[in-house]
Scaffold this motif. Structure first.
Motif, PDB file in Angstrom:
ATOM      1  N   GLU A   1       4.694   1.601 -10.957  1.00 15.35           N
ATOM      2  CA  GLU A   1       3.673   1.504 -10.699  1.00 15.35           C
ATOM      3  C   GLU A   1       2.944   0.844  -9.248  1.00 15.35           C
ATOM      4  O   GLU A   1       1.825   1.107  -9.381  1.00 15.35           O
ATOM      5  CB  GLU A   1       3.011   0.233 -11.986  1.00 15.35           C
ATOM      6  N   THR A   2       4.010   0.599  -8.238  1.00 15.34           N
ATOM      7  CA  THR A   2       3.369   0.318  -7.319  1.00 15.34           C
ATOM      8  C   THR A   2       2.935   1.483  -5.980  1.00 15.34           C
ATOM      9  O   THR A   2       2.071   1.438  -5.185  1.00 15.34           O
ATOM     10  CB  THR A   2       4.569  -0.274  -6.094  1.00 15.34           C
ATOM     11  N   THR A   3       3.174   3.007  -6.528  1.00 18.22           N
ATOM     12  CA  THR A   3       3.231   3.823  -5.223  1.00 18.22           C
ATOM     13  C   THR A   3       1.647   4.371  -5.256  1.00 18.22           C
ATOM     14  O   THR A   3       1.099   4.413  -3.800  1.00 18.22           O
ATOM     15  CB  THR A   3       3.604   4.791  -5.934  1.00 18.22           C
ATOM     16  N   LEU A   4       0.606   3.973  -6.163  1.00 21.13           N
ATOM     17  CA  LEU A   4      -0.468   4.007  -6.054  1.00 21.13           C
ATOM     18  C   LEU A   4      -1.631   2.943  -5.556  1.00 21.13           C
ATOM     19  O   LEU A   4      -2.489   3.655  -5.766  1.00 21.13           O
ATOM     20  CB  LEU A   4      -1.239   5.249  -7.339  1.00 21.13           C
ATOM     21  N   VAL A   5      -0.721   2.291  -5.492  1.00 22.18           N
ATOM     22  CA  VAL A   5      -1.560   0.646  -4.763  1.00 22.18           C
ATOM     23  C   VAL A   5      -2.110   0.936  -3.516  1.00 22.18           C
ATOM     24  O   VAL A   5      -3.462   0.456  -3.626  1.00 22.18           O
ATOM     25  CB  VAL A   5      -0.389  -0.282  -5.753  1.00 22.18           C
ATOM     26  N   PRO A   6      -1.540   1.217  -2.738  1.00 18.36           N
ATOM     27  CA  PRO A   6      -2.104   1.518  -0.831  1.00 18.36           C
ATOM     28  C   PRO A   6      -3.702   2.439  -1.335  1.00 18.36           C
ATOM     29  O   PRO A   6      -4.425   2.136  -0.796  1.00 18.36           O
ATOM     30  CB  PRO A   6      -0.959   2.009  -0.110  1.00 18.36           C
ATOM     31  N   LEU A   7      -3.009   3.292  -2.251  1.00 24.79           N
ATOM     32  CA  LEU A   7      -4.522   4.251  -1.981  1.00 24.79           C
ATOM     33  C   LEU A   7      -5.460   4.402  -2.941  1.00 24.79           C
ATOM     34  O   LEU A   7      -6.671   4.139  -1.825  1.00 24.79           O
ATOM     35  CB  LEU A   7      -3.603   5.928  -2.624  1.00 24.79           C
ATOM     36  N   ALA A   8      -4.796   3.282  -4.204  1.00 22.31           N
ATOM     37  CA  ALA A   8      -6.282   2.283  -4.552  1.00 22.31           C
ATOM     38  C   ALA A   8      -7.068   1.324  -3.809  1.00 22.31           C
ATOM     39  O   ALA A   8      -7.980   1.869  -4.070  1.00 22.31           O
ATOM     40  CB  ALA A   8      -6.136   1.891  -5.857  1.00 22.31           C
ATOM     41  N   LYS A   9      -6.276   0.889  -2.818  1.00 22.06           N
ATOM     42  CA  LYS A   9      -6.933   0.029  -2.415  1.00 22.06           C
ATOM     43  C   LYS A   9      -8.024   0.275  -1.274  1.00 22.06           C
ATOM     44  O   LYS A   9      -9.418  -0.036  -0.747  1.00 22.06           O
ATOM     45  CB  LYS A   9      -6.081  -1.346  -1.442  1.00 22.06           C
ATOM     46  N   GLN A  10      -7.476   1.867  -0.145  1.00 19.67           N
ATOM     47  CA  GLN A  10      -8.587   1.923   0.043  1.00 19.67           C
ATOM     48  C   GLN A  10      -9.508   3.032  -1.081  1.00 19.67           C
ATOM     49  O   GLN A  10     -10.796   2.954  -0.229  1.00 19.67           O
ATOM     50  CB  GLN A  10      -7.684   3.610   0.563  1.00 19.67           C
TER      51      GLN A  10
END
Length: 217
Positions: A41-50
């Motif tokens: 579940e961590t892999t999309l977190v940086p993209l979502a923050k952008q």
């Protein structure tokens, strides 16, 4: 100190393991994040923050083990999938969304579902099998996976699909999903980026602009 809370804590009180990440200056919108296969579940977190720095993030973890990570339903080959597993996991995820919204007081009318690859496929199935639950979805590198699709009415559903020009595995199938969702009444914005199956900054920019469009809100 992080501007977000909840990133380090995996919650296991609902049907899927997940994290509940709230920014310091949270607005009313939220993003459910559905990762690709073989990761977590961590892999999309940086993209979502952008994409949405003021949104509450709900990154969930698929329940099917794959290599060192997880996926959302069983596969037979890279482009064919176990239909019973698809329906079981989709029903379970619909329950998860409803329970997570109650638990954390989320307004599902302001929720966007951001899925990548296997996670994008789960979101597309969720739209078709659980009508009315998904109102906005951003699908990165998706393909159609249901052998039989119900005559779901998707009028009012807004979908952004981003395929990779050099994605030789999923890319050729993307137009069929655009056609399927459009025929069911969804408003589909289909884009192609100059990449393969991987996602990156161009995807974030496209999704961010799409969500900012008043017609999508």
């Amino acid at each position: 100190m992080s501007e977000y809370t909840g990133e380090a804590t995996v919650l296991r009180d609902l049907t899927f393991p997940y994290r509940f990440i709230r920014p310091a200056e949270a607005g009313g919108e939220c993003l459910f994040l559905l990762h690709g296969s073989g990761v977590d579940e961590t892999t999309l977190v940086p993209l979502a923050k952008q994409i949405a720095p003021h949104a509450v993030l709900v990154p969930a973890r698929g329940r099917i083990p794959q290599e060192d990570g997880f996926r959302w339903f069983e596969r037979i080959t890279p482009t064919s999938f176990e239909q019973a597993s698809i329906r079981t996991e989709t029903d379970a995820f619909a329950t998860f969304v409803t329970e997570a919204a109650k638990r954390h007081r989320l307004d599902l009318a302001r929720a966007t579902y951001l899925g990548y690859s296997n996670g994008a496929n789960l979101v597309s199935i969720l739209m078709l099998l659980q009508p009315g639950l998904v109102r906005r979805a951003a699908l990165l590198r998706p393909m159609p996976v249901l052998d039989e699709t119900p005559p779901t009415d998707l009028a009012g559903t807004k979908v952004l699909m981003i395929a990779g020009a050099a994605d030789l595995t999923y890319g050729p199938f993307a137009p069929a999903l655009v056609t399927l969702l459009s025929q069911r009444g969804a408003t589909v914005d289909a884009r192609i980026v100059a990449s393969g199956h991987e996602f990156g900054d161009p995807d974030a920019a496209i999704v961010r602009r799409w969500l900012a469009d008043p017609a999508v809100a």
